[in-house]
Design an enzyme around this catalytic site. Structure first.
Site, short mmCIF file in Angstrom:
data_model
loop_
_atom_site.label_atom_id
_atom_site.label_comp_id
_atom_site.label_asym_id
_atom_site.label_seq_id
_atom_site.Cartn_x
_atom_site.Cartn_y
_atom_site.Cartn_z
N HIS A 464 -118.38 50.39 -24.35
CA HIS A 464 -117.65 49.69 -23.29
C HIS A 464 -116.80 48.56 -23.87
CE1 HIS A 464 -117.12 47.98 -19.17
NE2 HIS A 464 -117.03 46.85 -19.86
N GLU A 465 -117.42 47.69 -24.64
CA GLU A 465 -116.68 46.54 -25.16
C GLU A 465 -115.59 46.97 -26.13
OE1 GLU A 465 -116.80 43.67 -23.87
OE2 GLU A 465 -118.51 44.14 -22.58
N HIS A 468 -112.46 47.61 -24.33
CA HIS A 468 -111.64 46.39 -24.16
C HIS A 468 -110.87 46.09 -25.45
CE1 HIS A 468 -112.98 45.14 -20.23
NE2 HIS A 468 -114.24 45.02 -20.59
N HIS A 471 -107.89 48.22 -25.78
CA HIS A 471 -106.85 47.77 -24.85
C HIS A 471 -106.01 46.66 -25.50
CE1 HIS A 471 -106.09 47.12 -20.23
NE2 HIS A 471 -105.00 47.48 -20.87
#
Length: 674
Positions: A464-465, A468, A471
């Site tokens: 998940h991280e 980020h 992104h």
């Protein structure tokens, strides 16, 4: 302070801050100088005798504040990741000053007049789409900050913003102090019966790190239901652990939350909105309070019904131990028992196959190469802000350097709880910058020489991280305002949630899920059982999440002037009104330790996780059914969404990938709520 490293641009790779040179005493002079320099730059823009143009006003504003950005990025990251009493004192001093500085920029009448003049004739300027959007977003930001208000209201806004900044700092500090104080200290390993051997060793190592040699210490994670509750066989210890978690900072932070919510409501009223939630959501993809209300209401009933069915299963298992009801501190323990019985999946059985280095390199990084063609190479000669933080250079498929990734995975006393991504440097073609991003997690650090074995949820958090991080790393925009994760709050979690899908893709899972000692792959039948068990517990997880979202929403839909006497009573009433007062399922966060909301950027925005999950679940289906391979699909997702940041409307990016508006059906199916 001629030796202050913040006074010049870093000469390290991609302007990585020179952490080896940075000392605490450098921060305050750098903040002072950075704010003064930006105000001088703003004054220069306003005093320009030439009529306002896009370049001499809007672009000049984008270029301003370089030094302040350098010091603020490093300070925020260190305050989160490796704080100290000195940094906490400085945070208390600097936060209100930074709020006043932001107001000095946004409430500068001369600067707004120039931006407003350009905005009013924007159709005549011949701007390209990204530049036009920059002008529009800058104008919106100034209006939302109060630039059009009369002087008296602007003065009150300044006072509110400074007080809110101070309150957020106090909230963070109170929570960190009480979280430390409430750690569970045990004398011997027998009290930790049920925990795996490596988890017991990690508790001993935690005790040593905290200066309690010979003790076994369970430090609290930032959320309510502590992970150890699933394994600890001692029911009284489970009750003690959960009570410590649920009671954090209530006395100190309850009144702060009441004051914060009141100030936010007053500010929203000054700006013409009926509540802080209405103010926030007007600039998000949700668009209205009614839209968020409708989504939360639609999910609450089915989620509670799911949780009640799960509770019946848990009680059937608990009766064998003489229990006649399931308390909150029993839920995770008996859920694990049911999972083992029904699906033959034991969380402890998985851990030896989930070793951190293997998951990181052969899972997270491997998936990034599989889908996007990027390669990460560790750069041990580059020094980060803590010995546990490691620097990797990220190379694109053509061999060019994209940026730097800093991984900081272990818990420590000086780090706040949870997991998050920070940006030390934002990508911008205008400024010639490549991104430097940080992922922070809070994995229990093993004893020296021992492997760090993860839970399944910790593996999910890693993926998940890193979503980020991607992104930020894939950002390909001209202006820093749009870089990477500078997107609406209820959109920013979407790309990171999509990245979780790769952890269970067969070719990725087979590559990283291997026994740390023998190298044997995770047995195929266990993989199948894991897949079958994924849906179990969705009722609990959804109710737990929705409870926190409703608490946030209740605080921030209050109109200005509403009196709240007691924070705990307020949140209990909010949960009851929403039909989410399930005693055995406490909300993921309660008011007094809800840092996302009262000391972070998620106020009236915690709904964003499930709002984004609508897009996530829909996109996962697109990846599976679009007829393209992973690499081809990844290129589309990167080009049309990850690379665009905030340079075009968020839902336009989604439509450019999927080809239509989002649909909620895939989320309802995933959560068992169809």
């Amino acid at each position: 302070m001629s030796d202050n490293p913040f006074f010049a641009t870093s000469t390290l790779v991609h302007e990585l801050p020179p952490f080896a040179e940075i000392r605490e005493e450098h921060y305050l002079p750098a903040f002072d100088q950075g704010m003064a320099l930006q105000l001088d730059e703003i004054a220069g823009i306003v005093a320009d005798p030439e009529p306002p143009t896009f370049d001499n006003t809007v672009v000049a504003l984008e270029r301003s504040g370089a030094m302040l950005k350098r010091v603020a990025a490093a300070f925020e990251n260190q305050g989160d990741s490796d704080t100290s009493p000195g940094l906490q004192e400085l945070d208390a001093e600097i936060s209100p000053r930074l709020a006043r500085h932001r107001d000095a920029v946004h409430l500068d009448a001369g600067l707004f007049a120039r931006i407003d003049a350009l905005y009013r004739r924007r159709s005549e300027l011949g701007l390209d789409p990204e530049s036009l959007r920059l002008l529009e977003r800058r104008h919106t930001a100034f209006v939302r900050a109060g630039a059009e208000l009369p002087a008296a209201d602007q003065q009150r806004l300044r006072e509110i913003n400074a007080e809110l900044a101070a309150a957020a700092t106090a909230f963070r500090r109170n929570l960190m102090d009480d979280t430390r104080a409430r750690a569970i200290v045990l004398d011997g390993p027998e009290q930790l019966a049920g925990l795996s051997a490596d988890a017991v060793a990690a508790a001993a190592e935690n005790g040593r790190a905290l200066g309690r040699d010979g003790s076994y210490v369970l430090s609290l994670k930032n959320f309510s239901n502590q992970t150890e509750l699933a394994q600890l066989t001692d029911r009284s210890l489970r009750a003690l652990l959960l009570a410590a978690s649920l009671g954090r900072a209530a006395e100190a932070n309850g009144p702060l939350a009441i004051r914060t919510a009141g100030l936010r409501a007053e500010r929203a009223a000054l700006l013409g909105h009926p509540s802080h939630a209405a103010y926030v959501v007007a600039d998000e993809t949700a668009g209205s309070v009614a839209a968020v209300d409708a989504m939360l209401a639609r999910l609450a009933g089915p989620a509670v019904a799911n949780a009640e069915r799960e509770a019946a299963e848990l009680l059937a298992a608990a009766r064998a131990d003489g229990l006649t009801s399931i308390a909150a501190h029993d839920w995770a323990y008996y859920a694990e028992r049911v999972r083992q019985s029904a699906y033959q999946v034991d969380a402890a059985e998985l851990r030896p196959y989930l070793e951190l280095e293997r998951v990181l390199h052969d899972g997270v990084f491997f998936a990034a190469q599989l889908v996007y063609g990027v390669v990460l190479q560790e750069r041990p000669e580059l020094v980060a802000y803590h010995p546990d933080a490691r620097v990797f250079e990220v190379f694109d498929g053509d061999g060019g350097s994209l940026g730097l990734f800093v991984g900081d995975f272990f818990a420590r006393d000086s780090k706040r709880g949870g997991a998050w991504m920070n940006e030390l440097v934002q990508q911008s073609h205008l400024l010639g910058k490549r991104p430097v991003v940080v992922n922070n997690l809070n994995i229990a650090k093993p004893a020296p020489g021992e492997p760090a074995l993860l839970t399944w949820d910790e593996v999910r958090t890693l993926f998940h991280e890193f979503g980020h991080a991607l992104h930020g790393l894939f950002s390909d925009v001209r202006y820093p305002l749009f870089a990477g994760t500078e997107v609406p709050r209820d959109f920013v979690e979407f790309p990171s949630q999509v990245n979780e899908m790769w952890m269970v893709r067969p070719e990725v899972l087979a590559n990283y899920a291997r026994h740390h000692a023998t190298g044997e792959p995770l047995p195929a039948e266990l993989v199948e059982r894991m897949a079958a068990a994924e849906s179990f517990g969705q009722g609990f997880r959804t109710v737990e999440y929705l409870g926190a979202a409703v608490i946030d929403w209740a605080w921030h839909t209050l109109p200005a002037g509403t009196e709240v006497a007691d924070a705990e009573e307020f949140e209990a009433q909010a949960l009851a009104r929403a039909g989410l007062a399930v005693a055995a399922v406490p909300p993921r966060y309660r008011t007094a330790y809800f840092s996302h909301v009262f000391a972070g950027e998620y106020s009236a925005g915690y709904y964003a996780y499930i709002w984004s999950e609508v897009l996530d679940a829909d996109t996962v289906e697109w990846f599976a059914s679009n007829g393209l391979g992973a690499r081809e699909s990844g290129e589309v997702f990167r080009r049309e969404l990850l690379a665009r940041g905030g340079s075009r409307p968020a839902l336009d990016c989604f439509r450019a990938v999927v080809g239509r508006d989002p649909e909620i059906g895939p989320l309802l199916a995933r959560r068992g709520l169809a």
